[in-house]
Design a protein around this motif. Structure first.
Motif, short mmCIF file in Angstrom:
data_model
loop_
_atom_site.label_atom_id
_atom_site.label_comp_id
_atom_site.label_asym_id
_atom_site.label_seq_id
_atom_site.Cartn_x
_atom_site.Cartn_y
_atom_site.Cartn_z
N GLY A 110 39.60 75.68 20.45
CA GLY A 110 40.74 75.29 19.63
C GLY A 110 41.78 74.52 20.41
N ILE A 111 42.09 74.98 21.62
CA ILE A 111 43.08 74.31 22.43
C ILE A 111 42.54 72.97 22.93
N GLY A 112 41.26 72.93 23.28
CA GLY A 112 40.69 71.67 23.74
C GLY A 112 40.71 70.61 22.67
N ALA A 113 40.47 71.01 21.40
CA ALA A 113 40.51 70.05 20.30
C ALA A 113 41.94 69.59 20.04
N ALA A 114 42.90 70.52 20.13
CA ALA A 114 44.29 70.13 19.91
C ALA A 114 44.79 69.20 21.00
N ALA A 115 44.25 69.33 22.20
CA ALA A 115 44.72 68.54 23.33
C ALA A 115 44.34 67.07 23.21
N MET A 116 43.43 66.73 22.30
CA MET A 116 43.07 65.32 22.13
C MET A 116 44.17 64.54 21.42
N LYS A 148 46.24 85.94 15.24
CA LYS A 148 47.14 84.79 15.31
C LYS A 148 47.12 84.13 16.68
N LEU A 149 46.20 84.54 17.52
CA LEU A 149 46.07 83.88 18.81
C LEU A 149 45.57 82.45 18.61
N PRO A 150 45.80 81.55 19.59
CA PRO A 150 45.30 80.17 19.46
C PRO A 150 43.81 80.13 19.16
N GLY A 151 43.43 79.32 18.22
CA GLY A 151 42.03 79.23 17.82
C GLY A 151 41.64 80.24 16.76
N ALA A 194 49.70 76.76 28.10
CA ALA A 194 50.33 78.08 28.21
C ALA A 194 49.86 78.99 27.09
N ALA A 195 49.71 78.44 25.89
CA ALA A 195 49.24 79.25 24.75
C ALA A 195 47.83 79.75 25.00
#
Length: 288
Positions: free
Chosen positions: A123-129, A278-281, A141-142
């Motif tokens: 989830g974080i890797g996809a958001a980072a794009m 509610k954690l990231p992803g 950090a999240a």
């Protein structure tokens, strides 16, 4: 003799205002061009080089200060959320996974946690794009805090499965699990220092070192074009399984069989329990 077209061939002094055919460098009344240019250029280059070196040192110093401040913030954040993580006691786990022995139940917990951290990494890797550079440190950090929460929950429940619940109240156990997570070791019931560990300087230094290693591992998650999502999911899954293997190896050495366990009280619920969904992803592999 004298040539009317070319002038005198002798050594006589030329009249004032007449042109000379001698080289300019042999004349004392005109400076030689180029003699001072090279030293001046070298001095200017040295000044620019020294200025660039000073700016680079200042940038490194400020960057190091920001990195240390970020690590301190993450350390405090993880310490803050540790007592809020909901942990299932052995009775609850055996009721949710009936018919399983200690090793099979531990395998289930590790698989769920690895899937959950993998989901966070993807989830974080996809958001980072997304082309929003200021969001990158926030996303990283999240992920670190999210993965830490999942792994702390896993460590606590593995201690329940192996019959090695640390003594004390919720804060005492949370501190013991933090120390176990930061050192990637199981809690040793024969060493009180591993249970009643105060959150002092050594503890915080260990946590910062663990968080720094996590940040270095998580850097590929910030790669663009969704490559980071795949890499982040794979690395988080691998690292969680590796951590669990180390913890289980330690716990097996002091494992207490279920039929030899005394009657343990139910684990108290945190006053402000962390919502793991509610954690990231939005990981859903944790059993809640």
């Amino acid at each position: 003799m004298r040539d009317d077209e070319r002038g005198s061939s002798g050594e006589e002094v030329l009249p004032a205002g007449s042109a000379s055919l001698a080289a300019a460098g042999d004349r004392a009344d005109h400076p030689v061009p180029g003699e001072e240019t090279a030293p001046v250029a070298r001095r200017r280059a040295a000044v620019v080089r020294d200025k660039a070196r000073d700016l680079a040192r200042e940038g490194v110093r400020k960057g190091g200060d920001r990195a240390r401040a970020g690590l301190a913030y993450l350390t405090d954040r993880i310490i803050e959320i540790a007592p809020r993580i909901p942990v299932r006691d052995l009775q609850t786990l055996r009721r949710q996974f009936p018919g399983l022995g200690p090793e099979e139940l531990a395998d289930k917990l590790v698989a769920g946690a690895a899937n959950a951290t993998s989901t966070v990494g993807a989830g974080i890797g996809a958001a980072a794009m997304l082309p929003v550079p200021p969001a990158m440190p926030t996303e990283l950090a999240a992920e670190i805090t999210g993965v830490a929460a999942i792994e702390l929950k896993l460590i606590a429940e593995l201690h329940e499965v192996y019959g090695l619940r640390p003594p004390g109240n919720l804060k005492d156990r949370s501190t013991a699990y933090l120390r176990s997570w930061s050192g990637e070791r199981g809690v040793d019931p024969l060493k009180p220092s591993t249970i009643n560990a105060a959150l002092g300087g050594p503890m915080r230094r260990e946590l910062r070192q663990q968080i720094m290693k996590r940040m270095v591992r998580d850097l590929p998650n910030l790669m663009p074009f969704l490559v980071g999502a795949a890499v982040g999911a794979l690395m988080n899954r691998r690292d969680t399984r590796k951590l669990a293997a180390k913890i289980r190896s330690d716990l097996r050495k002091a494992q207490v069989p279920w039929d030899a366990l005394p009657e343990l009280p139910r684990l108290e619920e945190p006053a402000d329990a962390l919502d793991m969904k509610k954690l990231p992803g939005n990981p859903r592999e944790l059993g809640y």
